[in-house]
Write a protein that holds these residues in place. Structure first.
Motif, PDB file in Angstrom:
ATOM      1  N   GLU A   1      42.530  85.864  59.702  1.00 41.95           N
ATOM      2  CA  GLU A   1      43.809  85.765  58.997  1.00 41.95           C
ATOM      3  C   GLU A   1      44.095  87.034  58.197  1.00 41.95           C
ATOM      4  N   LYS A   2      43.062  87.464  57.451  1.00 40.27           N
ATOM      5  CA  LYS A   2      43.228  88.671  56.628  1.00 40.27           C
ATOM      6  C   LYS A   2      43.547  89.875  57.489  1.00 40.27           C
ATOM      7  N   LEU A   3      42.812  90.005  58.598  1.00 37.93           N
ATOM      8  CA  LEU A   3      43.039  91.155  59.485  1.00 37.93           C
ATOM      9  C   LEU A   3      44.440  91.089  60.091  1.00 37.93           C
TER      10      LEU A   3
ATOM     11  N   GLU B   1      37.679 100.492  58.143  1.00 36.67           N
ATOM     12  CA  GLU B   1      37.767 100.557  56.691  1.00 36.67           C
ATOM     13  C   GLU B   1      38.103  99.188  56.112  1.00 36.67           C
ATOM     14  N   HIS B   2      39.080  98.520  56.713  1.00 38.46           N
ATOM     15  CA  HIS B   2      39.448  97.188  56.223  1.00 38.46           C
ATOM     16  C   HIS B   2      38.315  96.189  56.428  1.00 38.46           C
TER      17      HIS B   2
ATOM     18  N   PRO C   1      44.961  92.853  65.263  1.00 37.06           N
ATOM     19  CA  PRO C   1      44.744  91.653  66.084  1.00 37.06           C
ATOM     20  C   PRO C   1      43.256  91.495  66.439  1.00 37.06           C
ATOM     21  N   THR C   2      42.809  90.251  66.480  1.00 33.95           N
ATOM     22  CA  THR C   2      41.434  89.958  66.904  1.00 33.95           C
ATOM     23  C   THR C   2      41.488  88.799  67.893  1.00 33.95           C
ATOM     24  N   ALA C   3      40.370  88.516  68.544  1.00 36.81           N
ATOM     25  CA  ALA C   3      40.317  87.390  69.478  1.00 36.81           C
ATOM     26  C   ALA C   3      38.906  86.799  69.424  1.00 36.81           C
TER      27      ALA C   3
END
Ligand SMILES: *Cc1c(COP(=O)(O)O)cnc(C)c1O
Length: 364
Positions: A296-298, A358-359, A304-306
């Motif tokens: 959610e944070k990303l 970094e994030h 985007p993630t999966a």
């Protein structure tokens, strides 16, 4: 920042002229089914992979079916595979009324653990189907040794590892039969569905060729119960162009992966490639607790993630008849709960990669 997970659009833009020209030729010649584009592509596949025979087909799923049909897998036969994979690995076994027998994975490579295979072998076992997950092949040398000892076939599910190597030899050329996929999001993707079957055995190649053409040996004479399993000539023409610069794509994927690994802080569990392997990085996946929150944070930061894959096969509803239960394959279950894939494609810029790492270093 605008980050694309797989960036399929740029893959076209980069070689638009050549791809358009190849497609036009197929259309102008009306050679939509088999024909020169498919023959050329199969020849090029052989030289890339190092196999004697490449037989293109309609998808990675159909490649697995064709392989097992060629090996005469019968109802009740047992085939050993990984529970941590895309559904097709187990589904195709079950589709032929054979029985998928799951064996847990190694924690480092996420691939089937050869040390646990022998315990799963019975008189009904016919084949081992290791899955080359996220771009890296399983310990094929160890698996082939076990197979030889017990007189079993080895079918590599190489849907995610086309181009990877194991002791310097290409994935798809490491066992009785290798199967890959050209689904758009795979490392070498076409513009629809596609796949291929690889073997060095002349008889198997002949049978697979027939099986993908409805089991025919000559037109309208059918020796086997087969399927309509051909690759479209248009997809072959596209893949023929993409294969020309695929080595470059692999290098770019490897660079992205190395940069991720270098920049992510040491407490983050990163993917590990064993020294005998090179990966084509179908996915770059890290392990995180509180995965949903992290995703959610990303997402709010434009990253985007999966999740590949949230549920191991032995716990899937369609496999309930096999009576698998929680706790059967603890490593596969734990990895399923923690795994998270980061954006991966050859077009990620250094700036984008740094933005992502970094994030992540701050969040995790
Ligand atoms: C994608 C995939 C398949 C199936 O390939 P399709 O071309 O989508 O049918 C099979 N096995 C694995 C491990 C995959 O990732």
């Amino acid at each position: 920042m605008n980050i694309d997970f797989a960036n399929l659009g740029l893959a076209y833009e980069e070689h638009k002229l050549a791809i358009d020209k190849a497609m036009s030729k197929v259309i102008k010649d009306s050679s939509f089914i088999m024909g020169p584009a498919v023959a050329d592509f199969e020849k090029n596949l052989n030289s890339f992979v190092g196999t004697k025979h490449s037989l293109t087909c309609s998808s990675g799923t159909d490649a697995l079916l064709l392989a097992m049909m060629a090996l005469n897998i019968q109802p009740g036969d047992e085939i050993i595979t990984s529970p941590f994979t895309f559904i097709a690995s187990g589904e195709t076994i079950a589709f032929l009324k054979a029985k998928p027998i799951f064996v847990d994975i190694e924690e480092n490579s996420f691939t089937i653990d050869p040390a646990k295979i022998e315990k799963a072998i019975t008189e009904k076992t016919k084949a081992i189907m290791p899955v080359s997950l996220f771009g890296q092949v399983a310990d094929m040398n160890a698996i082939n040794t076990i197979a030889k000892k017990h007189n079993l076939y080895v079918i590599e599910d190489a849907a995610q590892s086309f181009g990877a190597t194991h002791h310097g030899k290409r994935s798809c050329n490491l066992s009785t039969i290798g199967c890959t996929s050209f689904f758009p999001a795979k490392p070498l993707g076409c513009f629809g569905d596609g796949g291929a079957v690889f073997t060095n055995d002349d008889d198997l190649a002949e049978k697979i060729n027939s099986l993908r053409l409805h089991g025919q040996t000559k037109r309208y004479y059918h020796k086997y119960i087969g399927m309509g399993g051909r690759l479209d000539a248009l997809q072959a023409a596209i893949l023929n162009e993409k294969l020309k610069y695929y080595c470059n794509d692999i290098i770019r994927r490897q660079y992205v992966a190395e940069t991720y690994s270098r920049n992510l802080k040491s407490s983050i569990i990163k993917p590990k490639i064993t020294p005998e392997n090179t990966s084509v990085w179908a996915q770059y996946s890290i392990r995180v607790k509180d995965r949903e929150q992290v995703q959610e944070k990303l997402k709010s930061l434009g990253i985007p993630t999966a999740v590949h894959y949230p549920m191991p096969l032995h716990l899937q509803e369609c496999f309930q008849y096999l009576e698998g239960k929680k706790g059967d394959f603890p490593i596969a279950e734990q990895i399923s709960n923690e795994i998270m894939s980061l954006p991966m494609n050859p077009y990620l810029t250094e700036k984008q990669i740094y933005y992502i790492t970094e994030h992540l270093n701050t969040i995790l």
